[in-house]
Write a protein that holds these residues in place. Structure first.
Motif, short mmCIF file in Angstrom:
data_model
loop_
_atom_site.label_atom_id
_atom_site.label_comp_id
_atom_site.label_asym_id
_atom_site.label_seq_id
_atom_site.Cartn_x
_atom_site.Cartn_y
_atom_site.Cartn_z
N LEU A 139 0.86 -1.18 0.00
CA LEU A 139 0.00 0.00 0.00
C LEU A 139 0.89 1.23 0.00
N GLY A 140 0.68 2.13 -0.92
CA GLY A 140 1.35 3.42 -0.91
C GLY A 140 0.44 4.46 -0.30
N LEU A 141 0.91 5.11 0.73
CA LEU A 141 0.22 6.26 1.31
C LEU A 141 1.03 7.46 0.85
N LEU A 142 0.52 8.15 -0.18
CA LEU A 142 1.33 9.06 -0.97
C LEU A 142 0.74 10.46 -1.02
N GLY A 143 1.48 11.37 -1.64
CA GLY A 143 1.01 12.74 -1.83
C GLY A 143 1.27 13.19 -3.25
N ARG A 144 0.95 14.46 -3.49
CA ARG A 144 1.11 15.10 -4.80
C ARG A 144 0.38 14.29 -5.86
N ASP A 145 1.08 13.79 -6.87
CA ASP A 145 0.43 12.96 -7.91
C ASP A 145 0.69 11.48 -7.70
N GLY A 146 1.30 11.12 -6.57
CA GLY A 146 1.60 9.72 -6.26
C GLY A 146 2.98 9.29 -6.70
N GLY A 147 3.60 10.04 -7.60
CA GLY A 147 4.95 9.72 -8.04
C GLY A 147 5.07 8.32 -8.61
N LYS A 148 6.29 7.81 -8.61
CA LYS A 148 6.57 6.47 -9.15
C LYS A 148 5.90 5.37 -8.34
N LEU A 149 5.73 5.60 -7.04
CA LEU A 149 5.15 4.57 -6.17
C LEU A 149 3.70 4.27 -6.52
N ALA A 150 2.96 5.25 -7.01
CA ALA A 150 1.54 5.05 -7.29
C ALA A 150 1.32 3.88 -8.24
N GLY A 151 2.16 3.76 -9.25
CA GLY A 151 2.01 2.68 -10.21
C GLY A 151 2.66 1.38 -9.79
#
Length: 189
Positions: A139-151
């Motif tokens: 699970l990525g708990l991310l910010g902005r546009d999610g960056g590389k981790l989102a995908g």
């Protein structure tokens, strides 16, 4: 002139008004994390700086208690062992500090909560790659546009804001909600 406090509060309130759009995703992830724990897995957390502190905070909500007294749940922050962090950073690379711990401690069926306000932290990316290779839910708990981790993550909850402090404020709200959902799903609350 508006005070810094009121400007921060305004930014915070504007961001909070956007978060209801994440509700179904947060609920689904809460069920998935509860499933990891109910199947005998553990939840590992990683992040840098404030996200490391959030990792420790959320892991402690599992091993301690959140809503009421209950049995401890398997939560572990990979940012807490200073000897492991410095050994791995010195002998290998700071980019490997979470991945190597995860490779030693993680097993298929576990879960990794990767916290990054940018979604691009190299050591968090490597941890997610290592987790996926081991059959660990990510699970990525991310910010902005999610960056590389989102995908790269199995699931990603992305807080749509560009200010790190506001993202972290939303992350802890979402993290607390996930802890509550886990307790509810496991019949512990």
């Amino acid at each position: 002139m508006t005070s810094l406090f009121l400007r921060n509060l305004d930014e915070h309130q504007q961001l909070m008004a956007l978060l209801p759009a994440l509700e179904s995703q947060v609920l689904a992830v809460g069920q998935r994390l509860a499933g990891v724990l109910s199947s005998g897995g553990k939840l590992m957390f990683c992040g840098n700086g404030g996200s490391a502190a959030d990792s420790q905070h959320l892991a402690s909500e599992l091993t301690g208690r959140f809503i009421k007294d209950r049995r401890p749940l398997a939560g572990l922050a990979l940012s807490t062992d200073s000897s492991a962090l410095t050994c791995i950073a010195n002998d290998y690379s700071f980019d490997d500090v979470f991945a190597r711990q995860l490779q030693g401690l993680g097993r298929a069926g576990d879960g990794l909560v990767a916290i990054s306000t940018s979604g691009n932290s190299a050591n968090v990316l490597r941890a997610v790659e290592a987790a996926r290779a081991l059959g660990i839910y990510t699970l990525g708990l991310l910010g902005r546009d999610g960056g590389k981790l989102a995908g790269l993550c199995d699931d990603a909850i992305v807080v749509p804001h560009g200010v790190t402090a506001r993202i972290q404020e939303a992350h802890i709200l979402i993290g607390h909600t996930l802890c509550g959902l886990i307790e509810d799903e496991l019949g512990l609350a």
